[in-house]
Write an enzyme that holds these catalytic residues in place. Sequence first.
Site, PDB file in Angstrom:
ATOM      1  N   ASP A 225       0.805  -1.223   0.000  1.00 21.79           N
ATOM      2  CA  ASP A 225       0.000   0.000   0.000  1.00 21.79           C
ATOM      3  C   ASP A 225       0.838   1.273   0.000  1.00 21.79           C
ATOM      4  OD1 ASP A 225      -2.415  -1.412  -0.007  1.00 21.79           O
ATOM      5  OD2 ASP A 225      -2.414  -1.597   2.174  1.00 21.79           O
ATOM      6  N   GLU A 226       2.082   1.195  -0.465  1.00 21.11           N
ATOM      7  CA  GLU A 226       2.944   2.370  -0.487  1.00 21.11           C
ATOM      8  C   GLU A 226       3.465   2.677  -1.890  1.00 21.11           C
ATOM      9  OE1 GLU A 226       6.017   2.299   2.451  1.00 21.11           O
ATOM     10  OE2 GLU A 226       4.677   1.655   4.062  1.00 21.11           O
TER      11      GLU A 226
END
Length: 281
Positions: A225-226
């Site tokens: 999620d980065e």
Amino acid sequence: MTSSWVLSLSCPDQPGIVHAVSGALAEHDGNITESQQFGDPDTGLFFMRVEFASAAPQGELETAIGRVGERFGMTWRLDVAGRRMRTIVMVSKSAHCVNDLLFRERAKTLPVDIVAVVGNHPTLQDLAAFYGKPFHHIPVTADSKPDAEAALLSLVEELDAELVVLARYMQILSPDLSEALRGRAINIHHSFLPSFKGARPYFQAHDRGVKLIGATAHYVTSDLDEGPIIEQDVERVDHTYTPESLTAIGADVERRALARAVRWHAEHRVLLDGHRTIVFK
């Protein structure tokens, strides 16, 4: 016969890039209809997206652009403007994002050709069938994950898919698969991370009295999620909202952000700039 083209490129920033690109296009009777560019002072890179019309054959255009690209050390791509990008959508049990993408494709407001829906659960098979899309059930367990990811990659190659969209696909991709799909896999998630992890994040948010509901669409990387952010969206809320209404608002925000990210990617409006993106809207 005149065709419309879209050229996107990036390279080290230096004088003469725009002149060289526009000159190469002009030599092939290219009429520029839209042009955007940006020089990033932080990375020293230059980014450009050009739409143009030309009757020249694609091969001639690619040769001319290739000469300019070699001169400036460019990474570039030429495509037919408006061509529908071949796309696989991956799902688990939540239907709101995939249903929105399938509807927008059918309504011809999203320039993608969804060639398959892949689910780690069979829950959304009927939805895929409603839209006339083949559904592939690839279950994932801790033991079967390597085989499941190999099956997905095989399907990507078999269907010549250019884009993979994780439409609330509740599985973490391995670093190897993330790298194999680098720059062509888009994920969507709520923007409460890392504060509210795990199940029922909107109930956690309600308990903490949040005032903004948000969603983030980004490229998939091995950093969970980065990945480079393509689009974000928010809705303001207050104390009168229930956990259920927050969840409904979150679903709406998620599908809006994801649809925009997919459209911009399919229109070659998104260029990678390290761990960031340049988005020519």
